[in-house]
Design a protein around this motif. Sequence first.
Motif, PDB file in Angstrom:
ATOM      1  N   GLY A 188       0.826  -1.199   0.000  1.00 49.52           N
ATOM      2  CA  GLY A 188       0.000   0.000   0.000  1.00 49.52           C
ATOM      3  C   GLY A 188       0.861   1.249   0.000  1.00 49.52           C
ATOM      4  O   GLY A 188       1.830   1.367  -0.743  1.00 49.52           O
ATOM      5  N   GLN A 189       0.513   2.214   0.855  1.00 50.67           N
ATOM      6  CA  GLN A 189       1.283   3.448   0.989  1.00 50.67           C
ATOM      7  C   GLN A 189       2.148   3.439   2.245  1.00 50.67           C
ATOM      8  O   GLN A 189       2.722   4.459   2.622  1.00 50.67           O
ATOM      9  N   GLU A 190       2.235   2.293   2.911  1.00 47.72           N
ATOM     10  CA  GLU A 190       3.059   2.183   4.108  1.00 47.72           C
ATOM     11  C   GLU A 190       4.515   2.003   3.727  1.00 47.72           C
ATOM     12  O   GLU A 190       4.849   1.560   2.624  1.00 47.72           O
ATOM     13  N   ASP A 191       5.406   2.354   4.655  1.00 46.25           N
ATOM     14  CA  ASP A 191       6.837   2.115   4.448  1.00 46.25           C
ATOM     15  C   ASP A 191       7.156   0.699   4.916  1.00 46.25           C
ATOM     16  O   ASP A 191       7.890   0.474   5.877  1.00 46.25           O
ATOM     17  N   ARG A 192       6.581  -0.245   4.168  1.00 48.06           N
ATOM     18  CA  ARG A 192       6.710  -1.662   4.505  1.00 48.06           C
ATOM     19  C   ARG A 192       6.736  -2.434   3.188  1.00 48.06           C
ATOM     20  O   ARG A 192       5.926  -2.184   2.296  1.00 48.06           O
ATOM     21  N   TRP A 193       7.693  -3.356   3.057  1.00 47.75           N
ATOM     22  CA  TRP A 193       7.888  -4.074   1.811  1.00 47.75           C
ATOM     23  C   TRP A 193       7.949  -5.582   2.046  1.00 47.75           C
ATOM     24  O   TRP A 193       8.637  -6.041   2.976  1.00 47.75           O
ATOM     25  N   ALA A 194       7.250  -6.335   1.221  1.00 48.37           N
ATOM     26  CA  ALA A 194       7.390  -7.791   1.213  1.00 48.37           C
ATOM     27  C   ALA A 194       8.654  -8.135   0.439  1.00 48.37           C
ATOM     28  O   ALA A 194       8.886  -7.614  -0.655  1.00 48.37           O
ATOM     29  N   ALA A 195       9.483  -8.999   1.004  1.00 48.57           N
ATOM     30  CA  ALA A 195      10.749  -9.382   0.382  1.00 48.57           C
ATOM     31  C   ALA A 195      10.675 -10.846  -0.052  1.00 48.57           C
ATOM     32  O   ALA A 195      10.229 -11.709   0.714  1.00 48.57           O
ATOM     33  N   ARG A 196      11.122 -11.100  -1.274  1.00 48.28           N
ATOM     34  CA  ARG A 196      11.197 -12.470  -1.806  1.00 48.28           C
ATOM     35  C   ARG A 196      12.611 -12.688  -2.324  1.00 48.28           C
ATOM     36  O   ARG A 196      13.076 -11.952  -3.196  1.00 48.28           O
ATOM     37  N   ILE A 197      13.297 -13.683  -1.780  1.00 47.54           N
ATOM     38  CA  ILE A 197      14.690 -13.937  -2.139  1.00 47.54           C
ATOM     39  C   ILE A 197      14.843 -15.383  -2.583  1.00 47.54           C
ATOM     40  O   ILE A 197      14.346 -16.301  -1.921  1.00 47.54           O
ATOM     41  N   HIS A 198      15.518 -15.574  -3.718  1.00 44.74           N
ATOM     42  CA  HIS A 198      15.947 -16.902  -4.168  1.00 44.74           C
ATOM     43  C   HIS A 198      17.469 -16.926  -4.144  1.00 44.74           C
ATOM     44  O   HIS A 198      18.111 -16.077  -4.761  1.00 44.74           O
ATOM     45  N   VAL A 199      18.036 -17.883  -3.444  1.00 48.87           N
ATOM     46  CA  VAL A 199      19.490 -17.983  -3.363  1.00 48.87           C
ATOM     47  C   VAL A 199      19.862 -19.400  -2.940  1.00 48.87           C
ATOM     48  O   VAL A 199      19.163 -20.029  -2.138  1.00 48.87           O
ATOM     49  N   GLY A 200      20.934 -19.929  -3.517  1.00 47.69           N
ATOM     50  CA  GLY A 200      21.408 -21.247  -3.133  1.00 47.69           C
ATOM     51  C   GLY A 200      20.389 -22.351  -3.302  1.00 47.69           C
ATOM     52  O   GLY A 200      20.401 -23.335  -2.553  1.00 47.69           O
ATOM     53  N   GLY A 201      19.472 -22.207  -4.263  1.00 46.52           N
ATOM     54  CA  GLY A 201      18.454 -23.223  -4.477  1.00 46.52           C
ATOM     55  C   GLY A 201      17.337 -23.189  -3.449  1.00 46.52           C
ATOM     56  O   GLY A 201      16.421 -24.019  -3.504  1.00 46.52           O
ATOM     57  N   GLY A 202      17.371 -22.239  -2.522  1.00 41.09           N
ATOM     58  CA  GLY A 202      16.332 -22.119  -1.504  1.00 41.09           C
ATOM     59  C   GLY A 202      15.706 -20.734  -1.536  1.00 41.09           C
ATOM     60  O   GLY A 202      15.846 -19.984  -2.503  1.00 41.09           O
ATOM     61  N   THR A 203      15.005 -20.387  -0.460  1.00 39.11           N
ATOM     62  CA  THR A 203      14.340 -19.099  -0.370  1.00 39.11           C
ATOM     63  C   THR A 203      14.658 -18.435   0.966  1.00 39.11           C
ATOM     64  O   THR A 203      15.080 -19.090   1.925  1.00 39.11           O
ATOM     65  N   ALA A 204      14.437 -17.115   1.016  1.00 39.12           N
ATOM     66  CA  ALA A 204      14.565 -16.355   2.264  1.00 39.12           C
ATOM     67  C   ALA A 204      13.560 -15.210   2.193  1.00 39.12           C
ATOM     68  O   ALA A 204      13.917 -14.065   1.944  1.00 39.12           O
ATOM     69  N   ASN A 205      12.296 -15.535   2.397  1.00 34.36           N
ATOM     70  CA  ASN A 205      11.227 -14.561   2.254  1.00 34.36           C
ATOM     71  C   ASN A 205      10.924 -13.894   3.588  1.00 34.36           C
ATOM     72  O   ASN A 205      11.205 -14.443   4.661  1.00 34.36           O
ATOM     73  N   GLY A 206      10.327 -12.701   3.534  1.00 33.06           N
ATOM     74  CA  GLY A 206      10.000 -12.008   4.767  1.00 33.06           C
ATOM     75  C   GLY A 206       9.492 -10.610   4.506  1.00 33.06           C
ATOM     76  O   GLY A 206       8.850 -10.345   3.475  1.00 33.06           O
ATOM     77  N   GLU A 207       9.794  -9.688   5.417  1.00 40.37           N
ATOM     78  CA  GLU A 207       9.297  -8.325   5.332  1.00 40.37           C
ATOM     79  C   GLU A 207      10.306  -7.360   5.949  1.00 40.37           C
ATOM     80  O   GLU A 207      10.975  -7.696   6.929  1.00 40.37           O
ATOM     81  N   VAL A 208      10.409  -6.161   5.373  1.00 44.67           N
ATOM     82  CA  VAL A 208      11.250  -5.100   5.939  1.00 44.67           C
ATOM     83  C   VAL A 208      10.389  -3.861   6.123  1.00 44.67           C
ATOM     84  O   VAL A 208       9.439  -3.612   5.360  1.00 44.67           O
ATOM     85  N   ARG A 209      10.714  -3.060   7.163  1.00 50.46           N
ATOM     86  CA  ARG A 209       9.936  -1.862   7.504  1.00 50.46           C
ATOM     87  C   ARG A 209      10.882  -0.698   7.743  1.00 50.46           C
ATOM     88  O   ARG A 209      11.987  -0.876   8.254  1.00 50.46           O
ATOM     89  N   LEU A 210      10.427   0.504   7.394  1.00 52.37           N
ATOM     90  CA  LEU A 210      11.221   1.717   7.576  1.00 52.37           C
ATOM     91  C   LEU A 210      10.413   2.702   8.403  1.00 52.37           C
ATOM     92  O   LEU A 210       9.269   3.029   8.061  1.00 52.37           O
ATOM     93  N   ASP A 211      10.995   3.156   9.519  1.00 50.40           N
ATOM     94  CA  ASP A 211      10.343   4.131  10.391  1.00 50.40           C
ATOM     95  C   ASP A 211      11.175   5.400  10.453  1.00 50.40           C
ATOM     96  O   ASP A 211      12.413   5.364  10.372  1.00 50.40           O
ATOM     97  N   PHE A 212      10.492   6.532  10.632  1.00 44.27           N
ATOM     98  CA  PHE A 212      11.160   7.818  10.799  1.00 44.27           C
ATOM     99  C   PHE A 212      10.974   8.276  12.239  1.00 44.27           C
ATOM    100  O   PHE A 212       9.838   8.443  12.704  1.00 44.27           O
ATOM    101  N   ARG A 213      12.069   8.426  12.944  1.00 42.72           N
ATOM    102  CA  ARG A 213      12.023   8.796  14.351  1.00 42.72           C
ATOM    103  C   ARG A 213      11.844  10.303  14.512  1.00 42.72           C
ATOM    104  O   ARG A 213      11.965  11.072  13.564  1.00 42.72           O
ATOM    105  N   ALA A 214      11.580  10.721  15.763  1.00 39.84           N
ATOM    106  CA  ALA A 214      11.303  12.129  16.040  1.00 39.84           C
ATOM    107  C   ALA A 214      12.477  13.033  15.663  1.00 39.84           C
ATOM    108  O   ALA A 214      12.288  14.168  15.253  1.00 39.84           O
ATOM    109  N   ASN A 215      13.710  12.520  15.768  1.00 35.87           N
ATOM    110  CA  ASN A 215      14.891  13.325  15.446  1.00 35.87           C
ATOM    111  C   ASN A 215      15.230  13.292  13.962  1.00 35.87           C
ATOM    112  O   ASN A 215      16.268  13.811  13.552  1.00 35.87           O
TER     113      ASN A 215
END
Length: 430
Positions: A188-215
Amino acid sequence: MTRANKWLLGLGIAVLLLGGAWIALLRWLPSDEALARRASVELEAQLGTKVRVGALHWRLLPSPAVVIEDVATEQPQPILIKTLTAYPDVFALAQRRVKIDRADLEGAVVPQLSLHGLGGGREKDETAAEELPLARFVFRDLTWISRRGIAVVYEGEVDFDPGWRPRKAELRRPGFKPATDLSLARQGQEDRWAARIHVGGGTANGEVRLDFRANGRMHLEGTLQPQGVEVETMMAAFNRRSVIAGKASGETTLAANGDTVGELARSLHTRTPFSIGKSTLLRFDLDKAVRSAGREHAGQTPLDSVTGQLDTQNTPQGMVVTYTDLKATSGSLSASGQAKVANRQIEAELAVDLVDGIVGVPLSVSGPLDNVKFSVPNSAIAGAVVGTAVLPGVGTAIGARIGATLGKIFSPGPAPPASAPPAKPAAKTR
């Protein structure tokens, strides 16, 4: 007038109108010299270092584009760009605004060490993302050179949302089998991404998020689930040699903090509890190393399983890799310990048990990765044998501790400095 003549007249008028519109458009387009001057000023202001540009010109067909060729930064290890083609929004140009619909990079060399010297010319501009919007970036034949000189070729593309948020992105190792790639898709419009990785004949799927702190600092975090990743093949995909062959699974958490994307990358920390089933310790015979007190180790070691935790920490001096709670077993031995790799130097301490009666042999591994030294104290074998005699058939954990302790007793280190004698007790008063 015949129908054919009317058709030809209409076509002629259309051509004249199109030609007039094209001439009017050309009046708005900057000259090659103006583009070169502007590019030179902007690049030096943005990068904080001088840049040599081989050529820069307009290409009008099949669609208007700006082509920049043979670019090199003036650095000890220059960043090189063979060809960068930018396709501007023509209507934005007519309003004297720069808006890039697409940029294609064909051929580049990016030394990691050279990136640290860039970005110091201009202070951060919060509106820069809106001033120079880019909808799509495509790159081919991009060679990344690590700080240790290892070159890896990539290709991929990124589609941007406003504020330089990637809407979707792909990164690939072209020509490598099995497929090695990473894809990100914004949620959507969130700072959040679904990650899909293929490497070494396997997978490493997941999610990454980006936050902006007060400073104003950015905080990146995420999780990945590596499954069935063949370690040797994975390392080969990035032109590196693995010490073990086998399929690994686990769970990776990652975190980073910084004011810029570069700072995020330089502070990235990952933690991965992992397990590997049937595997092989490559170029190292653990049994031989123990029995020869470290003098011989050429060969391989078949293993039934390996478990532990892998931590990586990016630093200004490079990545530091730490292994903790390492435990390996096979039909002939078991081992436990920890290791640290930094600046291509390894320091490891292991306790090795052999099922035929030798337990708890301390094995030290140290030195540069291309010339590793192994050492086993001569007295450790005797100490380990005594450990077996005292408690025959003990398990790995207890046996290792007894053997290592007795080895230290038989080969004590330097005596500690003599301490002052204890003060005499004060005389009792009646």
